[in-house]
Design a protein around this motif. Structure first.
Motif, PDB file in Angstrom:
ATOM      1  N   UNK A 126       0.830  -1.206   0.000  1.00 46.16           N
ATOM      2  CA  UNK A 126       0.000   0.000   0.000  1.00 46.16           C
ATOM      3  C   UNK A 126       0.866   1.259   0.000  1.00 46.16           C
ATOM      4  N   UNK A 127       1.967   1.217   0.761  1.00 45.92           N
ATOM      5  CA  UNK A 127       2.893   2.356   0.805  1.00 45.92           C
ATOM      6  C   UNK A 127       3.545   2.544  -0.554  1.00 45.92           C
ATOM      7  N   UNK A 128       4.046   1.437  -1.136  1.00 43.05           N
ATOM      8  CA  UNK A 128       4.705   1.504  -2.465  1.00 43.05           C
ATOM      9  C   UNK A 128       3.761   2.045  -3.524  1.00 43.05           C
ATOM     10  N   UNK A 129       2.470   1.718  -3.400  1.00 42.72           N
ATOM     11  CA  UNK A 129       1.476   2.162  -4.378  1.00 42.72           C
ATOM     12  C   UNK A 129       1.050   3.611  -4.152  1.00 42.72           C
ATOM     13  N   UNK A 130       1.577   4.235  -3.083  1.00 40.44           N
ATOM     14  CA  UNK A 130       1.224   5.627  -2.802  1.00 40.44           C
ATOM     15  C   UNK A 130      -0.184   5.801  -2.278  1.00 40.44           C
ATOM     16  N   UNK A 131      -0.677   4.784  -1.573  1.00 40.61           N
ATOM     17  CA  UNK A 131      -2.054   4.823  -1.080  1.00 40.61           C
ATOM     18  C   UNK A 131      -2.180   5.286   0.364  1.00 40.61           C
ATOM     19  N   UNK A 132      -1.072   5.307   1.109  1.00 40.24           N
ATOM     20  CA  UNK A 132      -1.171   5.632   2.530  1.00 40.24           C
ATOM     21  C   UNK A 132      -0.671   7.015   2.898  1.00 40.24           C
TER      22      UNK A 132
END
Length: 187
Positions: A126-132
């Motif tokens: 989720x962090x890598x995907x820029x979602x958090x």
């Protein structure tokens, strides 16, 4: 479009909108102070025909969804994205959604899976995907929730929502790709 299950909505205006869009029965919670009698009617509806929870995409709607889900595990969920449930960019609710948005939400109904389901999607993903965190994280979560038909979730709740609806890594990855393509086409 005929809906077998009974749709749980917040109020009378929502019932009018649902009946305008589809052939269905509803139970109104009359807001977020859901009484015991209403919860018992929802339980009976679930036992007899099944229920679909379709509440406003806001905090009170999320609260109602949680209360009903806890009381009636196995309920199905339908979500209308915020931008499709707005009137004049101010008021937000199922009653403001178009017939098409309501039908689409009911076609994309999801069931919550096993309580202890652990997806292969990690917090790190989720962090890598820029979602958090970071610029655009909220917009990206909104787009992901719409794409996966699981509704908007804040950063804290996103992992729980992905697990609850048993979203696979493949579904998650494809949704992210679709979001990127949409973003690129806008620029």
């Amino acid at each position: 479009m005929k809906i077998k299950e009974i749709i749980v909505v917040e109020g009378r205006s929502d019932t009018v909108a649902i009946k305008r869009a589809v052939d269905a029965d509803t139970i109104e919670t009359n807001g977020s102070a859901i009484g015991e009698a209403v919860l018992k009617r929802i339980e009976l509806a679930y036992e007899r025909r099944g229920v679909i929870i379709l509440t406003d995409p806001d905090y009170p709607g999320t609260r109602i969804r949680r209360i009903v889900s806890e009381r009636v595990p196995g309920s199905k969920h339908a979500f209308i994205p915020k931008e499709k449930a707005r009137k004049n960019n101010r008021t937000l609710g199922v009653e403001h959604a178009s017939d098409e948005a309501i039908r689409q939400a009911l076609e994309e109904v999801r069931s919550i899976g096993k309580v202890n389901y652990q997806s292969a999607i990690s917090i790190s993903d989720l962090i890598k995907a820029g979602l958090l965190s970071g610029a655009g994280a909220k917009k990206k979560r909104e787009a992901l929730g719409e794409r996966l038909a699981i509704g908007y979730a804040n950063g804290k709740q996103l992992k729980k929502r992905l697990d609850a609806f048993e979203i696979t890594v493949e579904e998650f990855t494809q949704a992210l790709k679709d979001i990127e393509v949409m973003e690129e086409s806008r620029t």
